[in-house]
Write a protein that holds these residues in place. Structure first.
Motif, PDB file in Angstrom:
ATOM      1  N   ILE A 140     -75.756  42.873 -24.731  1.00 60.52           N
ATOM      2  CA  ILE A 140     -76.203  44.204 -25.138  1.00 60.52           C
ATOM      3  C   ILE A 140     -75.095  45.228 -24.935  1.00 60.52           C
ATOM      4  O   ILE A 140     -75.263  46.399 -25.197  1.00 60.52           O
ATOM      5  CB  ILE A 140     -77.484  44.601 -24.361  1.00 60.52           C
ATOM      6  CG1 ILE A 140     -78.316  45.569 -25.185  1.00 60.52           C
ATOM      7  CG2 ILE A 140     -77.178  45.162 -22.999  1.00 60.52           C
ATOM      8  CD1 ILE A 140     -79.651  45.849 -24.562  1.00 60.52           C
ATOM      9  N   SER A 141     -73.938  44.766 -24.465  1.00 56.07           N
ATOM     10  CA  SER A 141     -72.862  45.697 -24.133  1.00 56.07           C
ATOM     11  C   SER A 141     -71.767  45.757 -25.186  1.00 56.07           C
ATOM     12  O   SER A 141     -70.724  46.327 -24.959  1.00 56.07           O
ATOM     13  CB  SER A 141     -72.243  45.322 -22.782  1.00 56.07           C
ATOM     14  OG  SER A 141     -73.253  45.277 -21.806  1.00 56.07           O
ATOM     15  N   LEU A 142     -71.992  45.119 -26.334  1.00 58.17           N
ATOM     16  CA  LEU A 142     -70.971  45.125 -27.379  1.00 58.17           C
ATOM     17  C   LEU A 142     -71.507  45.834 -28.609  1.00 58.17           C
ATOM     18  O   LEU A 142     -72.640  45.595 -28.996  1.00 58.17           O
ATOM     19  CB  LEU A 142     -70.616  43.687 -27.767  1.00 58.17           C
ATOM     20  CG  LEU A 142     -69.844  42.877 -26.761  1.00 58.17           C
ATOM     21  CD1 LEU A 142     -69.922  41.407 -27.099  1.00 58.17           C
ATOM     22  CD2 LEU A 142     -68.402  43.336 -26.724  1.00 58.17           C
ATOM     23  N   PRO A 143     -70.676  46.676 -29.226  1.00 58.94           N
ATOM     24  CA  PRO A 143     -71.129  47.272 -30.485  1.00 58.94           C
ATOM     25  C   PRO A 143     -71.318  46.163 -31.521  1.00 58.94           C
ATOM     26  O   PRO A 143     -70.442  45.316 -31.692  1.00 58.94           O
ATOM     27  CB  PRO A 143     -69.979  48.187 -30.891  1.00 58.94           C
ATOM     28  CG  PRO A 143     -69.132  48.347 -29.675  1.00 58.94           C
ATOM     29  CD  PRO A 143     -69.345  47.124 -28.844  1.00 58.94           C
ATOM     30  N   PHE A 145     -71.219  45.958 -34.771  1.00 60.72           N
ATOM     31  CA  PHE A 145     -70.266  45.791 -35.870  1.00 60.72           C
ATOM     32  C   PHE A 145     -68.994  45.120 -35.371  1.00 60.72           C
ATOM     33  O   PHE A 145     -68.396  44.304 -36.054  1.00 60.72           O
ATOM     34  CB  PHE A 145     -69.949  47.146 -36.529  1.00 60.72           C
ATOM     35  CG  PHE A 145     -69.142  48.112 -35.718  1.00 60.72           C
ATOM     36  CD1 PHE A 145     -67.760  48.104 -35.781  1.00 60.72           C
ATOM     37  CD2 PHE A 145     -69.756  49.056 -34.906  1.00 60.72           C
ATOM     38  CE1 PHE A 145     -67.003  49.005 -35.045  1.00 60.72           C
ATOM     39  CE2 PHE A 145     -69.011  49.950 -34.169  1.00 60.72           C
ATOM     40  CZ  PHE A 145     -67.627  49.926 -34.236  1.00 60.72           C
ATOM     41  N   MET A 248     -76.429  47.285 -40.131  1.00 58.43           N
ATOM     42  CA  MET A 248     -75.016  47.114 -39.846  1.00 58.43           C
ATOM     43  C   MET A 248     -74.570  45.664 -40.053  1.00 58.43           C
ATOM     44  O   MET A 248     -73.512  45.403 -40.617  1.00 58.43           O
ATOM     45  CB  MET A 248     -74.780  47.520 -38.403  1.00 58.43           C
ATOM     46  CG  MET A 248     -73.466  48.150 -38.201  1.00 58.43           C
ATOM     47  SD  MET A 248     -73.513  49.092 -36.708  1.00 58.43           S
ATOM     48  CE  MET A 248     -74.719  50.324 -37.072  1.00 58.43           C
TER      49      MET A 248
ATOM     50  N   MET C   1     -77.436  49.705 -32.711  1.00 57.63           N
ATOM     51  CA  MET C   1     -77.926  50.782 -31.891  1.00 57.63           C
ATOM     52  C   MET C   1     -79.423  50.719 -31.739  1.00 57.63           C
ATOM     53  O   MET C   1     -79.999  51.322 -30.867  1.00 57.63           O
ATOM     54  CB  MET C   1     -77.500  52.125 -32.461  1.00 57.63           C
ATOM     55  CG  MET C   1     -78.109  52.477 -33.801  1.00 57.63           C
ATOM     56  SD  MET C   1     -77.333  53.979 -34.411  1.00 57.63           S
ATOM     57  CE  MET C   1     -77.599  53.799 -36.133  1.00 57.63           C
ATOM     58  N   LEU C 233     -72.875  52.957 -27.137  1.00 56.38           N
ATOM     59  CA  LEU C 233     -72.869  52.074 -28.303  1.00 56.38           C
ATOM     60  C   LEU C 233     -73.415  52.784 -29.540  1.00 56.38           C
ATOM     61  O   LEU C 233     -72.905  52.598 -30.645  1.00 56.38           O
ATOM     62  CB  LEU C 233     -73.698  50.818 -28.031  1.00 56.38           C
ATOM     63  CG  LEU C 233     -73.181  49.879 -26.953  1.00 56.38           C
ATOM     64  CD1 LEU C 233     -74.060  48.650 -26.865  1.00 56.38           C
ATOM     65  CD2 LEU C 233     -71.750  49.471 -27.242  1.00 56.38           C
ATOM     66  N   ALA C 236     -70.819  54.896 -30.956  1.00 60.27           N
ATOM     67  CA  ALA C 236     -69.818  54.067 -31.635  1.00 60.27           C
ATOM     68  C   ALA C 236     -70.328  53.611 -32.991  1.00 60.27           C
ATOM     69  O   ALA C 236     -69.590  53.594 -33.974  1.00 60.27           O
ATOM     70  CB  ALA C 236     -69.458  52.863 -30.765  1.00 60.27           C
ATOM     71  N   SER C 237     -71.613  53.245 -33.042  1.00 62.20           N
ATOM     72  CA  SER C 237     -72.183  52.812 -34.314  1.00 62.20           C
ATOM     73  C   SER C 237     -72.177  53.944 -35.327  1.00 62.20           C
ATOM     74  O   SER C 237     -71.941  53.722 -36.514  1.00 62.20           O
ATOM     75  CB  SER C 237     -73.613  52.326 -34.120  1.00 62.20           C
ATOM     76  OG  SER C 237     -73.641  51.299 -33.168  1.00 62.20           O
ATOM     77  N   VAL C 281     -70.267  49.831 -20.621  1.00 59.80           N
ATOM     78  CA  VAL C 281     -71.681  49.614 -20.932  1.00 59.80           C
ATOM     79  C   VAL C 281     -72.259  48.554 -20.000  1.00 59.80           C
ATOM     80  O   VAL C 281     -73.360  48.686 -19.463  1.00 59.80           O
ATOM     81  CB  VAL C 281     -71.847  49.203 -22.407  1.00 59.80           C
ATOM     82  CG1 VAL C 281     -73.299  48.930 -22.720  1.00 59.80           C
ATOM     83  CG2 VAL C 281     -71.325  50.295 -23.322  1.00 59.80           C
TER      84      VAL C 281
END
Lengths: 308, 529, 301
Positions: A140-143, A145, A248, C1, C233, C236-237, C281
């Motif tokens: 859950i800690s990574l964007p 995209f 996304m 997100m 996040l 960032a999205s 995060v």
């Protein structure tokens, strides 16, 4: 029970009605003129006005809403502002990829999440607990995209294991569903861990242990079964959010689903398509909430439905 | 027994963790492996004749008379042809018309049609077909995008089966270019009332197979095509892949045989790869900043010139375009009709400062630049901000979503327009000088009527644009357009930046697929070697 | 997100956080919390970030916004520890400088949604009836929209810029806060001393503020710490969709999304911002988990 279900179902109608008004107002509040966007950059003013008239965008807003709802009640979703293709037809081809994507994401997230949850709960405070939670929380800690782009780089370009995207084979769904499910997986892992810990403190589990049952049996038969109900319920609720997250992931993996259609339609202020998509998302979300609610009652007899 | 259970769960954990770790750690490895050139050593071949082309956006429509975006036009041109066509330099060449004549007053165009051409449904191509198509375009009720290009057509006659005579109400210099844009649909298909966006029937080298909204357009070889020996492949599949990184990944893995656009950032990376060929040609796409000439301080010519001197165009191409592009040396690209080269505005920050001081802004001023929110535009605006900061102009970068930006620009009157600078690009849709000039510089076309966002008004330019449009003789038109470009260059309503290159990437075994300067893709000569 | 907004509703089993006086047990809490090794390490890391955020501009090795067109996309070296970006700017300096910005955006977004969500949750849970239904149906409606559209809509209506990103992220964080606080309020309301206070004729405002609000504090703390990661996040999205920070600002998310076109030729441009976002995060989430465990009365040592 039956009465409760019918009541809840009827309750959906006003909710959807409110959502439809909100969606309509919200879309029209966003600046941007679909007629101009349809006409293109070198269009003349006359052309733009012609298109506006054709689309009925010159009418007062309330009238546009009434017209829209009138058509909707007749089952007509209208035509895309941008391409003139009937919205129903667009949704038909876009529906399946998104549904497959969300279900596969949910599926693997549920399995891995539960596994991590069980392992960490059983080994609470020991190093498998730390590693497990670290792995889960990493998800859950990574964007999204970024994770998607990195996965393509590693598993498609470098290793050549999976296609970069699209919907041609079942393998094409592997990377996207991993990307989309990562966040949910982490959430389910944490949730199942805490609910396992809780049920393991319950009396009947302790009794089982005291009776000398094997740890595996205790965990598997008693603790797991109980927390499973709750975890599945929670997973069901995530469905709506997966639909949102698909936007996304579908862009990164070029999947022609509803999420990407939404992005494209928003960019072109394709009102009819946006409205249809949002209403569908909302209806789906509400419906799944309802099903989960009812299922919860079936699975857990402790909850009674009071009809107030 | 307990031990066993734990080992099993540990294994599962390890597996889950490795997957996550591979995702994170792989990143640095990705760069190394890739810079060594993809890893493969033998040239890869292809064992079928089905070509896959990945492009960056969806097709909007397959109605050739209503297509506005380049991709839809590319898609339509695989199946349809016009009386005239374009070659790869955007010059006009005969297509369905073998030749044509223009009367001296520039009002009557006579086309001699090619014989023995058939539509995909077996219908003969003839003068009547052309007439039916022109009538469809001109019919106001249809409200087709192509209509304005033919608004000056007064009459269409078909003296015999293979001759079409078109009479205009006034001379229109760009008319032949427009006939290349009007693709001819089978009259039978139109008559039958089938939805031609779903079932296109033309005379082109490829026949329609399927169009799955948002996923693919597939066209098949037309066995009865009128040009001998063409086409040489069995099918072409177009796939929209919006994300740059994903598109290039498809080319590297061979899932796509051809991609457009090739992301400029990655050109250097694949250039050593023997399986991939990158083609670059100058485009008709120009990049510039419009300066609102009705607003202080941009109403001062010295300020506008200062901005032009303050930006290092070479550095712009190097940084923003990864070195792939050329300086913009007029108000249009060298690939556009009637281009005339201008000179000056070489990078000179000292001169820029001096001009600003003369104009009364020795300390510079605060400014705002608008642009769309795609990563390439944002990169350009950031560069401009850095450059102008060096001469004291403090620029605030405002990136907006396209539709919002368009609304901001078009909802204002010239007097109260908030727009100061706009970083944008333009490409004339049919490669003609009119399309690259009128909507951008004629004072009739202030927003919302057109795209003259510099609010540029010069009486001579206004008049010349009208004259050029009506001139019949190409040489005369050329000299008028030279005057126009010279005047615009001197008045500097723009900061002139660069000309894009159209960059495509393809697998080495594929030949004959080409992108044209306007960014359209031509697959007529596609061949697998 | 989208995943983040619900994550915390669920991950904090609501009923575990109530029935516990919030004051006076700080020591017990600390001793429990200090046993959570991961959470303690994470706290140290976040503390470090806060220090960097404060003194950042004074310790950057290079001016973070100064381009150098002769040193484009150079890999990590002794001169540039994290390499240079597509304009030849020092990435390490930009990361340090951007700490303040990134933290400010996510913290303020989460605080706004925490405050709004707490107020709504308290009202909804305490008063019940039509106002409860209104607020809860309202949050249902918001949940049923994909966050993306809300974000695009809000940014489009308000215009671009970081402050509007804060608002967008805050708006879609609010409903889940409201739900959590509502359920805590419901159980707190049932507890004896509230009933006692009611029977003694205390005013509603006072009961909410003096008796119920303190009960919700542990949930608020846990959720705030978990949501911050999600907010980073989300921002960032938004950048990925071109709706985030101005491209000129060294926001981590903006660095990541602007740099993504270079992923295969100069991976360090996205590797470093990606890694620091990941760590941050992760740290916030681990702290949240640690707090959750430490504040959970049923947890045994």
């Amino acid at each position: 029970m039956g009465r409760y279900a019918i009541q809840r179902l009827l309750g959906v109608i006003p909710l959807l009605f409110i959502v439809s008004i909100l969606v309509f107002m919200f879309i029209h509040l966003i600046p941007g003129d679909p007629a101009r966007l349809v006409a293109g950059k070198d269009a003349t003013l006359e052309e733009i006005n012609g298109i506006r008239e054709q689309l009925g965008l010159n009418l007062p807003l309330w009238q546009q809403y009434v017209n829209y709802m009138g058509d909707l009640l007749k089952g007509d979703l209208g035509e895309s502002v941008r391409s003139g293709i009937p919205v129903m037809e667009m949704l038909e081809s876009r529906f399946l990829p998104t549904i497959i994507l969300t279900f596969t994401s949910l599926g693997w997230a549920l399995i891995i999440g539960l596994l991590i949850g069980i392992v960490t709960a059983v080994n609470r405070g020991k190093w498998p607990d730390y590693i497990g939670m670290l792995a889960a929380i990493s998800g859950i800690s990574l964007p999204g995209f970024w994770l998607g782009l990195v996965l393509i780089q590693v598993f498609s370009v470098q290793l050549g294991w999976f296609p970069t995207g699209g919907i041609d084979t079942w393998q094409s769904y592997i990377l996207p569903s991993f990307t989309l499910g990562a966040g949910i997986m982490s959430m389910l892992a944490r949730y199942s861990r805490s609910s396992m810990l809780e049920t393991m403190r319950e009396d009947y589990v302790r009794t089982g242990r005291a009776k000398g049952l094997r740890e595996f049996t205790v965990v598997g038969r008693h603790a797991l079964r109980n927390s499973l109900i709750q975890v599945v319920t929670v997973a069901g609720l995530q469905f709506g959010f997966l639909l949102g997250g698909s936007v996304m992931v579908e862009t990164v993996f070029s999947i022609p689903g509803m999420g990407r259609l939404l992005v494209d339609s928003i960019a072109f202020r394709d009102y009819t398509v946006i409205q249809a998509l949002l209403l569908m998302f909302a209806a789906e979300f509400i419906l799944i909430n309802l099903i989960v609610d009812l299922l919860y009652g079936v699975l857990n007899p402790k909850i009674r439905y009071a009809s107030k | 027994m307990r031990f066993k259970g734990r080992t099993w769960s540990l294994l599962m954990l390890l597996l889950a963790f490795t997957i996550v770790a591979a995702g994170c750690g792989g990143n640095s490895g990705g760069g190394e492996g890739a810079s060594e050139g993809g890893g493969e050593t033998k040239p890869v071949t292809k064992d079928n004749k089905d070509v896959v082309i990945a492009i960056n956006a969806n097709f909007i429509t397959l109605d050739p008379h209503n297509a506005g975006d380049t991709h839809s036009i590319s898609g339509a041109r695989t199946m349809y042809e016009g009386l005239m066509g374009f070659n790869e330099k955007m010059e006009l060449v005969p297509m369905l018309a073998e030749d044509h004549t223009v009367s001296e007053d520039g009002l009557t165009y006579t086309f001699n049609l090619r014989k023995n051409v058939k539509f995909h449904d077996g219908t003969d191509f003839n003068a009547e077909a052309v007439k039916v198509n022109l009538e469809r375009i001109m019919n106001e009720e249809n409200n087709l995008r192509m209509r304005k290009s033919f608004s000056k057509v007064a009459d269409v006659q078909t003296p015999d089966e293979h001759t079409v005579v078109i009479t205009l109400s006034e001379p229109y210099n760009a008319f032949l270019n427009k006939t290349a844009m009007a693709l001819i649909i089978s009259p039978k298909a139109l008559e039958d009332g089938i939805d031609i966006t779903k079932n296109p029937v033309g005379t082109g080298a490829y026949k329609f197979k399927e169009w799955v909204q948002g996923d693919r357009l597939v066209v098949l070889k037309n066995e009865d095509y009128w040009q001998e020996g063409l086409p040489k492949v069995d099918s072409i599949t177009f796939k929209p892949v919006p994300e740059n990184g994903s598109r290039i990944a498809m080319l590297k893995t061979g899932e796509a045989d051809f991609i457009y656009p090739m992301p400029t950032e990655q050109v250097s990376e694949v250039e050593g790869d023997q399986n991939i060929v990158v083609d670059k040609i100058d485009s008709t796409i120009v990049r510039y900043i419009t300066l609102n000439t009705m607003k202080k301080p941009y109403d001062d010519l010295k300020v506008r010139q200062a901005i032009n001197y303050a930006i290092d165009k070479e550095a712009y191409i190097k940084v923003v375009k990864s070195g792939l592009g050329s300086k913009l040396t007029s108000s249009m690209s060298s690939m556009t009709q009637y281009y005339s080269e201008q000179s000056g505005y070489d990078y000179d920050p000292e001169k820029a400062k001096a001009l600003l001081a003369e104009a009364g802004y020795p300390e510079g001023f605060e400014a705002e630049i608008w642009g769309e929110n795609d990563s390439e535009t944002m990169k350009g605006m950031q560069f401009i901000q850095q450059q102008l900061a060096l001469v004291g102009i403090k620029v605030e970068v405002k990136s907006m979503e396209g539709a919002t930006l368009s609304d901001q620009i078009n909802s204002a009157t010239p007097e109260d327009a908030k727009i100061q600078m706009w970083y944008v690009s333009w490409s004339p849709s049919s490669g003609d000088a009119d399309g690259a000039t009128k909507g951008l510089f004629s004072s009739e076309f202030f927003p919302p009527a057109g795209s003259n966002t510099a609010y540029y008004k010069n009486d001579n330019v206004d008049k010349w644009i009208m004259d050029a449009n009506k001139s019949v003789d190409p040489e005369a038109a050329k000299s008028i357009y030279a005057d126009i470009q010279k005047q615009i260059w001197e008045d500097a309503p723009w900061a002139f930046l660069g000309v894009d290159q159209v960059i495509t990437g393809k697998r080495a075994y594929l030949e004959g697929v080409k992108a044209f300067p306007d960014g359209s893709i031509n697959v007529l000569n596609a061949e697998i070697k | 997100m989208s995943d983040n907004s619900t994550a915390t509703v669920i991950s904090v089993p609501e009923e575990t956080l109530v029935n516990r006086p919030a004051t006076g047990k700080f020591k017990a809490f600390m001793s429990k919390f200090m046993k959570q090794k991961l959470a303690v390490i994470s706290s140290a890391f976040i503390l470090l970030l806060f220090i960097v955020a404060i003194i950042g501009p004074h310790i950057v090795p290079y001016p973070p916004n100064e381009p150098n067109y002769d040193a484009l996309m150079e890999g990590p070296s002794a001169a540039h520890w994290a390499g240079t970006d597509e304009y030849g700017r020092d990435i390490l300096s930009r990361l340090i400088d951007g700490t303040r910005l990134t933290m400010a955006v996510s913290l303020s977004a989460v605080f706004i949604s925490a405050i709004a969500g707490t107020i709504l949750g308290l009202i909804s849970g305490y008063y019940g009836g039509w106002i409860d239904r209104l607020i809860m149906r309202g949050s249902d409606v918001m949940f049923s929209f994909p966050d993306l559209l809300l974000a695009i809509g809000i940014v489009a209506i308000l215009g671009p810029g970081l402050s509007n990103v804060v608002i967008a992220v805050a708006v879609f964080g609010t409903p889940s806060f409201a739900r959590i606080i509502r359920s805590v309020t419901l159980s707190a309301k049932e507890s004896l001393y509230v009933e006692a206070a009611q029977s003694m004729g205390a005013k509603n405002n006072r009961i909410i503020w003096k008796h119920i609000f303190p009960e919700t504090v542990p949930s608020i703390i846990v959720n705030v710490s978990m949501k911050i990661g999600g907010a980073i996040l989300a921002a960032a999205s938004l950048s990925f969709l071109g709706l985030g920070a101005k491209p000129t600002e060294p926001d981590w998310g903006a660095m990541l999304s602007m740099g993504r076109d270079y992923l295969s030729i100069a991976p360090h441009i996205v590797y470093f911002p990606g890694f620091i976002i990941f760590l941050t995060v992760l740290a916030f989430n681990l702290i949240g988990d640690g707090l959750n465990d430490a504040l959970d009365p049923k947890t045994k040592n």
